[in-house]
Design an enzyme around this catalytic site. Structure first.
Site, short mmCIF file in Angstrom:
data_model
loop_
_atom_site.label_atom_id
_atom_site.label_comp_id
_atom_site.label_asym_id
_atom_site.label_seq_id
_atom_site.Cartn_x
_atom_site.Cartn_y
_atom_site.Cartn_z
N ARG A 261 49.39 40.03 42.71
CA ARG A 261 49.67 38.95 41.76
C ARG A 261 49.66 39.44 40.32
NH1 ARG A 261 46.37 37.00 45.78
NH2 ARG A 261 47.06 35.14 46.91
N ILE A 262 48.66 40.25 39.97
CA ILE A 262 48.55 40.71 38.58
C ILE A 262 49.66 41.71 38.27
CG2 ILE A 262 47.10 41.92 36.91
CD1 ILE A 262 44.67 40.78 38.38
N ASP B 280 52.24 50.49 45.65
CA ASP B 280 51.19 49.68 46.27
C ASP B 280 51.23 49.94 47.77
OD1 ASP B 280 49.58 47.60 47.45
OD2 ASP B 280 49.75 46.50 45.57
N ALA C 96 41.64 46.78 35.59
CA ALA C 96 41.33 46.43 36.97
C ALA C 96 39.86 46.65 37.28
CB ALA C 96 42.22 47.22 37.92
N ARG C 97 39.54 47.82 37.82
CA ARG C 97 38.17 48.14 38.22
C ARG C 97 37.77 49.49 37.66
NH1 ARG C 97 37.54 43.69 38.98
NH2 ARG C 97 37.00 42.50 40.83
N ASP D 172 39.57 48.17 30.11
CA ASP D 172 38.76 46.97 30.17
C ASP D 172 37.72 47.08 31.28
OD1 ASP D 172 38.16 44.28 29.29
OD2 ASP D 172 39.10 43.53 31.13
N GLU E 210 29.08 50.03 33.82
CA GLU E 210 29.24 48.94 32.86
C GLU E 210 27.89 48.32 32.51
OE1 GLU E 210 32.16 46.22 34.43
OE2 GLU E 210 33.81 47.60 34.02
N HIS F 160 35.34 44.29 29.68
CA HIS F 160 35.77 43.61 30.91
C HIS F 160 36.07 42.13 30.66
CE1 HIS F 160 35.57 44.78 35.39
NE2 HIS F 160 36.52 43.89 35.21
N GLY G 36 39.17 40.72 30.89
CA GLY G 36 40.47 40.35 31.43
C GLY G 36 40.55 38.93 31.97
N ALA G 37 39.53 38.46 32.65
CA ALA G 37 39.57 37.14 33.28
C ALA G 37 39.12 36.02 32.37
CB ALA G 37 38.70 37.14 34.54
#
Length: 314
Positions: free
Chosen positions: A153-154, A173, A231-232, A256, A261, A280, A282-283
């Site tokens: 989706r992203i 992917d 992402a991660r 990000d 972390e 972090h 992003g969301a």
């Protein structure tokens, strides 16, 4: 029905999740202090709870064993790295998340990183604020290749935005068929081909056992390429990235997410040149906050009522 809320970001920027919970007859028990929780503190907060909404709280086997009343764990977000899925399944607990709720928010941040790095906005601002009036030649986006690692989706939301800037899109992917990638306007390539052929590279895959981008991958990137990770943490060999920023292999990196972390201020990566770093975020947008809370609440109610949830995590 009652939902124990552990994440302080629930309904932080929108009243919609609380309004939806009330409409569905779901009582909210806020236990979001001292987030994230783990161990005995977490067990104590969940004593007698049937449903819990977590952020970064560590839901491990000990927690599931100590909380036999628990029926559903909802993640306020997509990543479930902090939830022991095998232990949850063994305990008969359903795990749900909110995939796609923050796709547009993360895609927007990615494009912000891309423009900031390509046009050297941070360098220019720092120079101006120090009393200088220097010239900063940047890179235009039109005609360049953007490599997208992870075309869910992203990744697709990023591709849609990037096309408007005239970028050519290549994508990798392992879970998305090549024809689906092509139908979305991207050229399907192998991991090595995307990395080695992209002027800009952005990561949108879940975390794994080790770095997706090794030192060899980073060394294969075009001279002056830019790298984005919203992402991660752990997807990139951070030592190799640090070296690539110091020696100029990469013109910028925008992160990000980090392996640790928060990263320490003495971390070599944090002191590398041309690094753009955010905590972090992003969301964290108004719409994503509304979507995550509302979708989580709805799935919790479905599980507690004995119905199938929309977003089960296997």
């Amino acid at each position: 029905m009652r939902l124990t809320v552990l994440t302080p970001s629930f309904a932080q920027r929108s009243d919609s999740p609380r309004t939806r919970a009330e409409a569905l007859g779901l009582d909210l028990d806020n236990r979001s202090e001292n987030h994230p929780k783990s161990g005995e503190e977490l067990i104590q907060a969940l004593t007698g709870a049937e449903a819990v909404l977590v952020g970064l709280d560590q839901m491990d086997a000990d927690v599931f064993a100590a909380c036999p009343d628990l029926k559903v764990v909802a993640k306020h977000g997509a990543g479930v790295d902090n939830i022991d899925l095998e232990a949850a399944a063994a305990a008969g607990v359903t795990v749900v998340n909110t995939p796609g709720a923050n796709a547009d928010a993360v895609a927007d941040l990615t494009m912000g990183f891309l423009l900031m790095g390509a046009r050297r906005i941070r360098e220019a601002e720092d120079s101006l604020r120090s009393g200088q009036w220097d010239v900063f030649f940047g890179s235009e986006l039109t005609g360049k290749q953007l490599g997208i690692l992870g075309f869910g989706r992203i990744g697709r939301a990023v591709a849609k935005r990037a096309a408007g800037f005239g970028l050519r899109i290549a994508a990798y992917d392992p879970f998305v068929p090549d024809d689906a990638i092509a139908e979305a306007g991207a050229q399907p390539l192998s991991l090595a081909e995307v990395v080695a052929g992209s002027d800009f590279l952005t990561l949108h895959l879940p975390g794994g056992e080790g770095p997706l981008l090794s030192a060899e991958h980073i060394a294969s990137m075009p001279q002056g390429a830019g790298l984005i990770n919203a992402a991660r943490g752990g997807l990139i060999d951070e030592a190799a990235l640090t070296s690539a920023l110091h020696d100029g292999r990469l013109s910028f990196a925008a992160l990000d997410a980090f392996a640790a972390e928060p990263p320490g201020l003495d971390d070599p990566l944090m002191n590398a040149p041309n690094l753009i770093a955010t905590p972090h975020i992003g969301a964290y947008s108004d719409i994503a906050n509304a979507n995550m809370g509302t979708w989580a609440v709805e799935d919790v109610v479905r599980v507690l009522q004995g119905r199938a949830p929309e977003h089960t995590v296997d």
